[in-house]
Write an enzyme that holds these catalytic residues in place. Structure first.
Site, PDB file in Angstrom:
ATOM      1  N   TYR A 142     -38.856 -39.407  21.933  1.00  0.00           N
ATOM      2  CA  TYR A 142     -37.725 -40.125  22.533  1.00  0.00           C
ATOM      3  C   TYR A 142     -37.937 -41.644  22.533  1.00  0.00           C
ATOM      4  CZ  TYR A 142     -35.960 -35.622  24.219  1.00  0.00           C
ATOM      5  OH  TYR A 142     -35.471 -34.342  24.291  1.00  0.00           O
ATOM      6  N   LYS A 192     -47.319 -27.943  19.376  1.00  0.00           N
ATOM      7  CA  LYS A 192     -46.972 -27.335  18.082  1.00  0.00           C
ATOM      8  C   LYS A 192     -48.043 -27.781  17.087  1.00  0.00           C
ATOM      9  CE  LYS A 192     -44.093 -25.010  15.449  1.00  0.00           C
ATOM     10  NZ  LYS A 192     -44.075 -23.545  15.507  1.00  0.00           N
ATOM     11  N   ASP A 224     -42.936 -22.537  20.425  1.00  0.00           N
ATOM     12  CA  ASP A 224     -42.003 -21.431  20.134  1.00  0.00           C
ATOM     13  C   ASP A 224     -42.404 -20.184  20.904  1.00  0.00           C
ATOM     14  OD1 ASP A 224     -44.203 -21.749  18.488  1.00  0.00           O
ATOM     15  OD2 ASP A 224     -43.229 -21.068  16.658  1.00  0.00           O
ATOM     16  N   ASP A 248     -38.503 -31.201  27.832  1.00  0.00           N
ATOM     17  CA  ASP A 248     -37.061 -31.298  28.045  1.00  0.00           C
ATOM     18  C   ASP A 248     -36.423 -29.923  27.805  1.00  0.00           C
ATOM     19  OD1 ASP A 248     -34.524 -32.237  28.362  1.00  0.00           O
ATOM     20  OD2 ASP A 248     -34.521 -33.577  26.653  1.00  0.00           O
ATOM     21  N   ASP A 252     -35.314 -26.727  30.871  1.00  0.00           N
ATOM     22  CA  ASP A 252     -33.952 -26.185  31.016  1.00  0.00           C
ATOM     23  C   ASP A 252     -33.985 -24.663  30.878  1.00  0.00           C
ATOM     24  OD1 ASP A 252     -32.927 -28.706  31.318  1.00  0.00           O
ATOM     25  OD2 ASP A 252     -31.268 -28.392  29.939  1.00  0.00           O
TER      26      ASP A 252
END
Ligand code: NAD
Length: 357
Positions: A142, A192, A224, A248, A252
């Site tokens: 970001y 990852k 994942d 992020d 959620d």
């Protein structure tokens, strides 16, 4: 008498509706616990763009820096989606986080017994869930440079950079360790590293820092798989440590375990200086102005602000207890409607919470 300066950024969409309830909760608690709280409301997000052509005006940022804590509702609306990126409300969020050096985002995900039936997951899968996502907040993709688009070529290109240095990874790992030490001493670091070099550095650095702690169990998981495990067996997690982008998305996902994104609070902290306390959800433009939003994530963020930001532990606990009492009496906003409860508006649920305090 203790005195606190709080800046309130009610932002856009449902922000003003849910903020009003938190203001009333704070007023009630300041009477009950005899502290003085000065709440300064400032423009931020889309509304700040409308008024000052800047989603994070300097005056707002200066007031936030000078405060004891910042209470933020939410920002954004489709009507701002075509603005240049730096003028969009979401860019204001990134500016605020950078200005206050808020590198650690803490998102607790706790199942409230009375809401076991509100989740889309089975009761037996979620009943023991009590986890915290510790997300790095001012690094990674970001903020990484270079970023941009090349549009003057036949085939257009867009690019971002996911970058971390070891210092950034060390400091967020230390936050996760501190939290884990007061809980079950288990950290699962999510990355990852099978594909990304930056994730390999993340994994190596987290392992190095955690190795210094004798009584801590560190596990590593690919993002994942973590997404899959959060749906399959969320109770296996205690503290999840992860980078900005993965945090992020995963937070959620974890939010939905509780039944509604309208239930989840968060705290964004620096090593010193004021923290920002805000619900995990966005501005919910689809329900804004209808007085049906769930104000509980905002109220729980207010509780986190009292506990972590102002050290008013009893007042903070009072909010949690009041919310549990209201829910256990069967009152819900429509996002939690399971067909077997009393559905109230945003302001009515707010009144019920205040009555319980
Ligand atoms: P959202 O979280 O606003 O909404 C997702 C869904 O959840 C919607 O159906 C919404 O009605 C519902 N919802 C969210 N909060 C709720 C609440 N308190 N009570 C009841 N229902 C609730 O996410 P989105 O739709 O992807 O984004 C909308 C806007 O919010 C966008 O402009 C986005 O950029 C912005 N956003 C802001 C923040 C923030 O301020 N921190 C975070 C995420 C998204």
């Amino acid at each position: 008498m203790k005195r606190y300066k709080v800046v309130l950024l009610s932002g856009d969409g449902i922000g003003p509706e849910i903020s009003e309830i938190s203001i009333n909760i704070l007023k009630r608690l300041s009477q009950k616990y005899d502290f003085d709280i000065e709440i300064k409301e400032k423009y931020f997000g889309g509304i700040a763009y409308e008024k000052h052509n800047d989603p994070a005006p300097k005056e707002t940022l200066d007031q936030c820096k000078a405060s004891d804590a910042v209470l933020l509702a939410c920002v954004g609306d489709v009507k701002y989606d075509n603005l240049p990126r730096e003028l969009r409300p979401e860019s204001g969020l990134l500016k605020l986080r950078a200005a206050l050096n808020l590198f650690a985002n803490i998102r607790p995900v706790k199942i409230r017994k009375s809401l076991l039936d509100s989740s889309s997951l089975k009761k037996e899968v979620i009943e023991n869930v009590d986890l915290i996502v510790v997300r790095e907040l001012i690094g990674g993709i970001y903020f990484g440079q270079p970023r941009g688009q090349i549009t003057n070529t036949k085939v257009k290109k867009g690019f971002n950079t996911m970058v971390y240095d070891s210092k950034e990874i060390e400091r967020i790992t230390e936050v996760a360790i501190k939290i884990a030490k007061n809980r079950s001493k288990k950290i699962c670091s999510v990355d990852k590293s099978n594909v990304l070099e930056v994730s390999q550095l993340w994994r190596d650095t987290v392992s190095e820092v955690a190795l210094k702690e004798n009584d801590l169990t560190l596990s590593n998981m690919y993002v994942d798989n973590a997404a899959m495990q959060l749906v399959k067996e969320p109770s296996q997690f205690d503290v999840i440590l992860t980078s900005n982008l993965f945090g992020d998305i995963l937070s959620d996902l974890a939010a939905m375990i509780t039944g509604s994104i309208g239930m989840l609070p968060s705290a964004s902290l620096s090593s010193s200086g004021p923290g920002v306390f805000e619900p995990v959800h966005g501005s919910a433009p689809d329900i804004a102005g209808k007085n049906i939003a769930n104000p509980i994530a905002m109220a729980l963020s207010t509780s986190m602000m009292l506990k972590i930001g102002l050290n008013e532990i009893e007042a903070a606990d009072d909010i949690e207890i009041a919310i549990d009492n209201v829910l256990s009496k069967g009152y819900r906003t429509s996002d939690l409607d399971n067909g077997n409860c009393k559905v109230l508006s945003c302001s009515e649920i707010g009144e019920k919470i205040i009555q319980e305090i």
